[in-house]
Design an enzyme around this catalytic site. Structure first.
Site, PDB file in Angstrom:
ATOM      1  N   ASP A   1     -58.298  75.472 -30.818  1.00 59.91           N
ATOM      2  CA  ASP A   1     -59.684  75.270 -30.383  1.00 59.91           C
ATOM      3  C   ASP A   1     -59.722  74.405 -29.124  1.00 59.91           C
ATOM      4  O   ASP A   1     -60.796  74.146 -28.561  1.00 59.91           O
ATOM      5  CB  ASP A   1     -60.567  74.706 -31.506  1.00 59.91           C
ATOM      6  CG  ASP A   1     -60.058  73.386 -32.052  1.00 59.91           C
ATOM      7  OD1 ASP A   1     -59.020  72.887 -31.577  1.00 59.91           O
ATOM      8  OD2 ASP A   1     -60.715  72.855 -32.981  1.00 59.91           O
ATOM      9  N   SER A   2     -58.528  73.990 -28.637  1.00 58.25           N
ATOM     10  CA  SER A   2     -58.439  73.361 -27.315  1.00 58.25           C
ATOM     11  C   SER A   2     -58.901  74.343 -26.241  1.00 58.25           C
ATOM     12  O   SER A   2     -59.132  73.940 -25.099  1.00 58.25           O
ATOM     13  CB  SER A   2     -56.998  72.896 -27.035  1.00 58.25           C
ATOM     14  OG  SER A   2     -56.071  73.918 -27.288  1.00 58.25           O
TER      15      SER A   2
ATOM     16  N   GLU B   1     -58.199  71.274 -39.815  1.00 59.69           N
ATOM     17  CA  GLU B   1     -58.034  69.821 -39.660  1.00 59.69           C
ATOM     18  C   GLU B   1     -58.552  69.100 -40.906  1.00 59.69           C
ATOM     19  O   GLU B   1     -59.689  69.325 -41.327  1.00 59.69           O
ATOM     20  CB  GLU B   1     -58.817  69.338 -38.427  1.00 59.69           C
ATOM     21  CG  GLU B   1     -58.261  69.903 -37.125  1.00 59.69           C
ATOM     22  CD  GLU B   1     -58.963  69.353 -35.886  1.00 59.69           C
ATOM     23  OE1 GLU B   1     -59.805  68.438 -36.016  1.00 59.69           O
ATOM     24  OE2 GLU B   1     -58.669  69.859 -34.790  1.00 59.69           O
TER      25      GLU B   1
ATOM     26  N   ASP C   1     -56.997  78.362 -34.909  1.00 62.95           N
ATOM     27  CA  ASP C   1     -57.800  77.239 -35.411  1.00 62.95           C
ATOM     28  C   ASP C   1     -59.122  77.738 -35.981  1.00 62.95           C
ATOM     29  O   ASP C   1     -59.833  78.508 -35.313  1.00 62.95           O
ATOM     30  CB  ASP C   1     -58.130  76.271 -34.258  1.00 62.95           C
ATOM     31  CG  ASP C   1     -57.142  75.124 -34.164  1.00 62.95           C
ATOM     32  OD1 ASP C   1     -56.594  74.725 -35.209  1.00 62.95           O
ATOM     33  OD2 ASP C   1     -56.922  74.635 -33.043  1.00 62.95           O
TER      34      ASP C   1
ATOM     35  N   GLU D   1     -50.588  65.071 -35.242  1.00 56.01           N
ATOM     36  CA  GLU D   1     -50.938  64.771 -33.850  1.00 56.01           C
ATOM     37  C   GLU D   1     -51.085  63.270 -33.620  1.00 56.01           C
ATOM     38  O   GLU D   1     -51.808  62.587 -34.352  1.00 56.01           O
ATOM     39  CB  GLU D   1     -52.250  65.503 -33.484  1.00 56.01           C
ATOM     40  CG  GLU D   1     -52.674  65.254 -32.040  1.00 56.01           C
ATOM     41  CD  GLU D   1     -53.727  66.225 -31.518  1.00 56.01           C
ATOM     42  OE1 GLU D   1     -54.053  67.211 -32.222  1.00 56.01           O
ATOM     43  OE2 GLU D   1     -54.226  65.994 -30.409  1.00 56.01           O
TER      44      GLU D   1
ATOM     45  N   LYS E   1     -55.383  77.512 -38.963  1.00 58.31           N
ATOM     46  CA  LYS E   1     -55.099  76.071 -39.001  1.00 58.31           C
ATOM     47  C   LYS E   1     -56.406  75.344 -39.258  1.00 58.31           C
ATOM     48  O   LYS E   1     -57.453  75.729 -38.734  1.00 58.31           O
ATOM     49  CB  LYS E   1     -54.455  75.604 -37.684  1.00 58.31           C
ATOM     50  CG  LYS E   1     -54.232  74.100 -37.624  1.00 58.31           C
ATOM     51  CD  LYS E   1     -53.223  73.686 -36.548  1.00 58.31           C
ATOM     52  CE  LYS E   1     -53.775  73.553 -35.159  1.00 58.31           C
ATOM     53  NZ  LYS E   1     -54.893  72.599 -34.999  1.00 58.31           N
TER      54      LYS E   1
HETATM   55  O1  KIV Z   1     -56.216  73.058 -30.416  1.00 62.12           O
HETATM   56  C1  KIV Z   1     -55.035  72.794 -30.152  1.00 62.12           C
HETATM   57  O2  KIV Z   1     -54.482  73.167 -29.098  1.00 62.12           O
HETATM   58  C2  KIV Z   1     -54.285  72.016 -31.134  1.00 62.12           C
HETATM   59  C3  KIV Z   1     -52.955  71.476 -30.723  1.00 62.12           C
HETATM   60  C4  KIV Z   1     -53.112  70.358 -29.779  1.00 62.12           C
HETATM   61  C5  KIV Z   1     -52.116  71.118 -31.884  1.00 62.12           C
HETATM   62  O3  KIV Z   1     -54.739  71.810 -32.204  1.00 62.12           O
END
Ligand code: KIV
Length: 272
Positions: A52-53, A123, A91, A190, A121
């Protein structure tokens, strides 16, 4: 081409657990589109994270919170079309799984069905245990994410290192155990102290992938745009830049502009 590429034709969640058992480190990078995924996959990376980055890197938002489930599915389906070998994990974005387990499962199913990704993924630890279990019960692989969890940035108030104090380190250790017990196939840690990350990695059988978590874990992940230097404002200590693409691309664009303005481009061979 990596050695791993020759050994494993296609990476699965089981491959990652085998890698940990064999002492082989796991490489993971982000991708959000077809072209980048093709290059990253072709280079032999084990896991591609549709993070989600993308909210920061692709859309220019300050945080990861604004990106939607539909947008994540768009990015993930583009990535899937570019890969042959890597495991692709997506994510679950903020707001798509926190309210209740049924909604979490609906969101995970949409990602799997509409993008063709291989897992999700999420959190958090204890707080989202029921949602994780429900998704796992549906046969969807889940990667956990603990430590600095950017979807909670407004709770933390800062992107500084997490779990430096004993109480938070204890909760992180318990959460990691809980995620393994629930059936997660791996966990991202992280921005936590290296000694804590190593201790967690040694105490679990599932692989721990670190970002800013030192070298004592089972693998590493970086945001691709950061490690190839397309971004330049983000400079955490853990980031190793392998290229300075921002400068290289700027030079190429300047040359193009100069050539267009001067009439040098296109030349006789570059036309019909
Ligand atoms: O969203 C992302 O890119 C991440 C990584 C930094 C692990 O969660």
């Amino acid at each position: 081409m990596s050695i791993a590429k020759k050994e494993y034709k296609r990476i699965t969640t089981k491959t990652l657990v085998d890698m940990k058992q064999n002492g082989e480190k796991i490489s993971m990078l982000t991708a959000y589109d077809y072209t980048m995924a093709k290059i990253v996959d072709g280079s032999g990376v084990d896991v591609i994270l549709v993070g989600d980055s993308a909210s920061n890197v692709m859309a220019g938002h300050e945080t990861t919170l604004p990106i939607t489930l539909d947008q994540m599915i768009y990015h993930a389906s583009s990535v899937i079309r570019g890969i042959d070998r890597s495991l692709v994990i997506v994510d679950l974005p903020f707001g798509s799984y926190q309210s209740d387990p049924k909604e979490a499962l609906r969101s995970a199913i949409r990602i799997m069905k509409e993008s063709g990704a291989h897992g999700v993924k999420m959190e958090g630890g204890k707080e989202i245990k029921e949602s994780i279990k429900r998704i796992l019960n549906a046969g969807i692989p889940v990667m956990g994410h603990l430590g600095l969890t950017p979807q909670s940035i407004y709770k933390f108030g800062t992107y500084t290192v997490r779990a430096k104090e004993e109480e938070e380190a204890k909760k992180l250790t318990e959460d990691a155990q809980l995620l393994e017990k629930a059936g997660c196939f791996s966990i991202v840690l992280e921005k936590v102290p290296a000694a804590l990350a190593e201790k967690v990695a040694k105490s679990l059988t599932i692989p721990i992938i670190g970002i800013g978590a030192g070298g004592g874990v089972d693998g590493q992940v970086l945001v691709t745009h950061d490690m190839i230097g397309m971004t330049y404002e983000f400079n955490p200590r853990f980031l190793r830049r392998y290229l300075d693409l921002y400068s290289e691309m700027s030079k190429a664009f300047s040359s193009y502009i100069k050539d267009v303005k001067s009439g040098d481009f296109p030349n006789e061979k570059e036309q019909y």
